[in-house]
Design a protein around this motif. Structure first.
Motif, PDB file in Angstrom:
ATOM      1  N   LEU A  36      -1.331   6.898  -0.692  1.00  0.00           N
ATOM      2  CA  LEU A  36      -1.129   5.711   0.131  1.00  0.00           C
ATOM      3  C   LEU A  36      -2.112   5.713   1.290  1.00  0.00           C
ATOM      4  O   LEU A  36      -2.302   6.735   1.963  1.00  0.00           O
ATOM      5  CB  LEU A  36       0.299   5.674   0.688  1.00  0.00           C
ATOM      6  N   GLU A  37      -2.715   4.557   1.532  1.00  0.00           N
ATOM      7  CA  GLU A  37      -3.596   4.338   2.668  1.00  0.00           C
ATOM      8  C   GLU A  37      -2.999   3.236   3.535  1.00  0.00           C
ATOM      9  O   GLU A  37      -2.095   2.506   3.089  1.00  0.00           O
ATOM     10  CB  GLU A  37      -4.994   3.965   2.172  1.00  0.00           C
ATOM     11  N   PRO A  38      -3.474   3.066   4.775  1.00  0.00           N
ATOM     12  CA  PRO A  38      -2.882   2.046   5.650  1.00  0.00           C
ATOM     13  C   PRO A  38      -2.861   0.666   4.993  1.00  0.00           C
ATOM     14  O   PRO A  38      -3.853   0.227   4.404  1.00  0.00           O
ATOM     15  CB  PRO A  38      -3.815   2.066   6.869  1.00  0.00           C
ATOM     16  N   GLY A  39      -1.723   0.012   5.071  1.00  0.00           N
ATOM     17  CA  GLY A  39      -1.545  -1.302   4.448  1.00  0.00           C
ATOM     18  C   GLY A  39      -0.929  -1.237   3.062  1.00  0.00           C
ATOM     19  O   GLY A  39      -0.540  -2.270   2.510  1.00  0.00           O
ATOM     20  N   ASP A  40      -0.818  -0.034   2.477  1.00  0.00           N
ATOM     21  CA  ASP A  40      -0.227   0.111   1.144  1.00  0.00           C
ATOM     22  C   ASP A  40       1.295   0.188   1.246  1.00  0.00           C
ATOM     23  O   ASP A  40       1.853   0.499   2.302  1.00  0.00           O
ATOM     24  CB  ASP A  40      -0.731   1.382   0.461  1.00  0.00           C
TER      25      ASP A  40
END
Length: 638
Positions: free
Chosen positions: A383-387
């Motif tokens: 997971l990355e930011p916004g996911d």
């Protein structure tokens, strides 16, 4: 006035309006959904396949494949001499036509090319060229990449429509500064706001698809490639500020945890969690979990208070801050539906199927599991930011931060103890109570000698005639018990529990101005007296301050109106709050519920006299349960 022989519930039913409760939400047709595992938006949706888990190598290379979708669609194959001749002829014709059109667009060129070549069989090269031109026409339409069992790539096109998935940042629902700020400004219907909030959280997947394919069934991973999508929900800086300015306690509000060499440990101290101590633990590789961020952070409070109206179930949250290269928790499953919103950094998640049928949608969370006791990996993603990552209760999971960055995510949870079994635990006792009171068969004594043939010792004597007769009698009584089923009574009991669980409404400036929370009398420091004296009038339009802020229950001699307005932002810090109304006044409460989000003037309430109407409305106004269409105007000042 109480009529002799009638209970409050019976009197209430006799007073009920004949108008049925209006459906507050527009029903949309469920479209037939194809299996889609990845949606490229400027991002993509990934969900596990029921036939196998996501290959880690595949997941790692997803972004590469997304960036090269045009190459997949237009990749050229070797052409035969005949095809080369056709190509040259087609090119010459196209150039001639282009000159004749004197600067016409590529779409006219495409039309001419199609006219020239329509009588020839299409070669693979021609098909590729057509697809390339078509892609230029529809370049704003996202491409869906579907992975089959062997992880081969297939290309299709999503139809352009009202909810085009290219709109990652949905206009009017962007989360900046205060969560869902613009929703409240653009729409005063809390039920519609809650629906929009859920759409925003799970965008771009369609709501009906989510509930048909994923809800309580299988995980969903949305990779948006938009690091600012959840901006404003919560941040590490917010955590630091809360620790320094508010009274956060270990264990009650915050945990310090670690997981290393298969061992999970909690390092909570006693008393207040001071920022320097918490950061010292963090620097030494410990994770920080805030258990109830909604108590301290307005953005989280607003998000959860909005979503709870959508689910009709308490929505809670935990915030997890993990140092680089560490893991804070052992593998486990939870008893809630979990929505993981990645806010900062990156985190590697592994999700596993429930191992046995008994672990599917469990009533309680598990303890810490051993690393080798999780089963086969179903989904393996970063997971990355916004996911966003969703998984149902009972799905085992574990996560760790990557070596080069910390991770901050918030888990939004709901549907704890909100199953059919929980409903029946309210339904069956009441059904039995009514049956005992009304049916003599339930009051007759058990067979004198039933202990001689019933019980675990006698359970293998299925052919015993007395056992058979006993079982038949029980079956008969159960059927009689539900001849007059108390469906609504059980639902009201679940509703009362929900109202007690709820966060109080997050009130906007407009909400306050139109209600007791901001309107009406106040003290004037300059004039040293009370000013802005206001009164409700018979023609004042009123409505509930939120669509799901009350629950009406008939109990003994009164009808109780349970409400959320005086709830605490800390879970169950206060007892249930309610006000009592007479059964004769209950239809007026029902009228307000039915009318929402529309306003109704006080004089139009279904009560007999003007005095009753004014007293009823004033009572709700003074508790903050109703709001007016416009701020009350000061009629006079003493």
């Amino acid at each position: 006035m109480k009529v002799k022989g009638l209970t409050a519930a019976e009197m209430y039913k006799s007073q009920k309006s004949e108008n049925p409760l209006k459906n507050r939400r527009n029903k949309k047709k469920n479209k037939k959904n194809k299996k889609i595992n990845v949606v490229s938006v400027k991002g993509r949706i990934v969900n596990g396949s029921s036939n196998g888990h996501i290959n880690p190598t595949l997941t790692k290379n997803m972004s590469h494949r997304t960036e090269n979708q045009s190459e997949l669609l237009s990749k050229k194959r070797p052409a035969s001499p005949i095809q080369e001749g056709k190509k040259k002829k087609k090119k010459n014709k196209a150039v001639t036509n282009e000159r004749q059109m004197n600067g016409s667009s590529i779409f006219h060129i495409e039309k001419q090319i199609n006219t020239i070549t329509e009588n020839f069989p299409s070669s693979p090269e021609q098909e590729a060229k057509k697809k390339k031109i078509k892609k230029e026409k529809k370049k704003s339409i996202p491409t869906t990449i579907e992975y089959n069992k062997e992880y081969e790539v297939k290309a299709t096109v999503i139809k352009k429509g009202e909810h085009n998935v290219t709109k990652c940042n949905v206009s009017g629902i962007e989360v900046i500064d205060e969560t869902l700020k613009n929703v409240s400004e653009n729409n005063s219907d809390s039920l519609q706001q809650s629906s929009e909030a859920f759409k925003w959280m799970t965008h771009p997947i369609k709501v009906n698809r989510f509930f048909k394919k994923h809800w309580e069934k299988e995980p969903l991973y949305i990779n948006r490639e938009n690091k600012d999508y959840y901006k404003g929900v919560f941040s590490t800086a917010d955590l630091d500020k809360i620790l320094r300015e508010q009274f956060v306690q270990y264990t009650k509000n915050l945990n310090i945890t670690s997981y290393s060499d298969g061992k999970r440990e909690t390092h909570d101290l006693e008393g207040r969690a001071h920022a320097p101590v918490v950061w010292d633990y963090y620097n030494n590789g410990c994770s920080v979990r805030m258990l109830n961020p909604q108590t301290f952070h307005k953005g989280v409070w607003k998000l959860l208070a909005t979503l709870q109206e959508y689910f009709n179930s308490f929505c809670g949250a935990n915030v997890y801050l993990t140092p680089p290269g560490t893991q804070g928790f052992a593998p486990h499953w939870d008893d809630i539906e979990a929505f993981i919103l990645q806010l900062e950094g990156k985190k590697h998640w592994k999700v596993y199927k429930p191992r046995t049928p008994e672990e599917v949608l469990p009533e309680y969370s598990s303890g810490n599991l051993e690393a080798n006791d999780t089963g086969e990996v179903y989904m393996d993603v970063i997971l990355e930011p916004g996911d966003m990552l969703y998984f149902p209760r009972g799905w085992i999971h574990q996560a760790f931060a990557l070596e080069d960055t910390h991770s901050l995510h918030i888990t939004v949870s709901t549907y704890q103890k909100n199953s059919w079994g929980n409903y029946l635990s309210k339904f069956l006792p009441h059904a039995l109570s009514v049956a005992m009171e009304e049916d003599v068969e339930f009051r007759k004594g058990l067979p004198r000698d039933y202990l001689n043939y019933m019980g675990i010792v006698h359970s293998d004597k299925d052919d015993h005639k007395d056992r058979t007769a006993f079982a038949d009698k029980v079956s008969e009584l159960v059927k009689r018990m539900i001849m007059n089923p108390p469906y609504d009574v059980a639902a009201d009991q679940m509703g009362v529990n929900f109202i007690h669980d709820c966060l109080p409404p997050f009130l906007t400036a407009e909400d306050k101005e139109h209600s007791i929370f901001g309107g009406g009398e106040h003290w004037s420091k300059a004039n040293m007296k009370v000013e802005n004296r206001t009164e409700l009038e018979p023609d004042t339009p009123i409505r509930l301050i939120r669509g799901n802020c009350i629950r009406v229950v008939a109990e003994e001699d009164f009808v109780k109106v349970y409400h959320t307005l005086e709830n605490s932002r800390e879970y169950h810090a206060e007892d249930s709050k309610f006000l009592e109304v007479s059964p004769e006044h209950a239809p007026a409460v029902e009228c307000l519920i039915d009318q929402y989000p529309n306003y109704i003037t006080i004089e139009d309430l279904p009560l007999e006299t003007q005095d009753e109407k004014m007293a009823f409305a004033s009572g709700l106004w003074e508790r903050g349960i109703v709001t007016t269409a416009e701020p009350l105007i000061a009629l006079y000042d003493d």
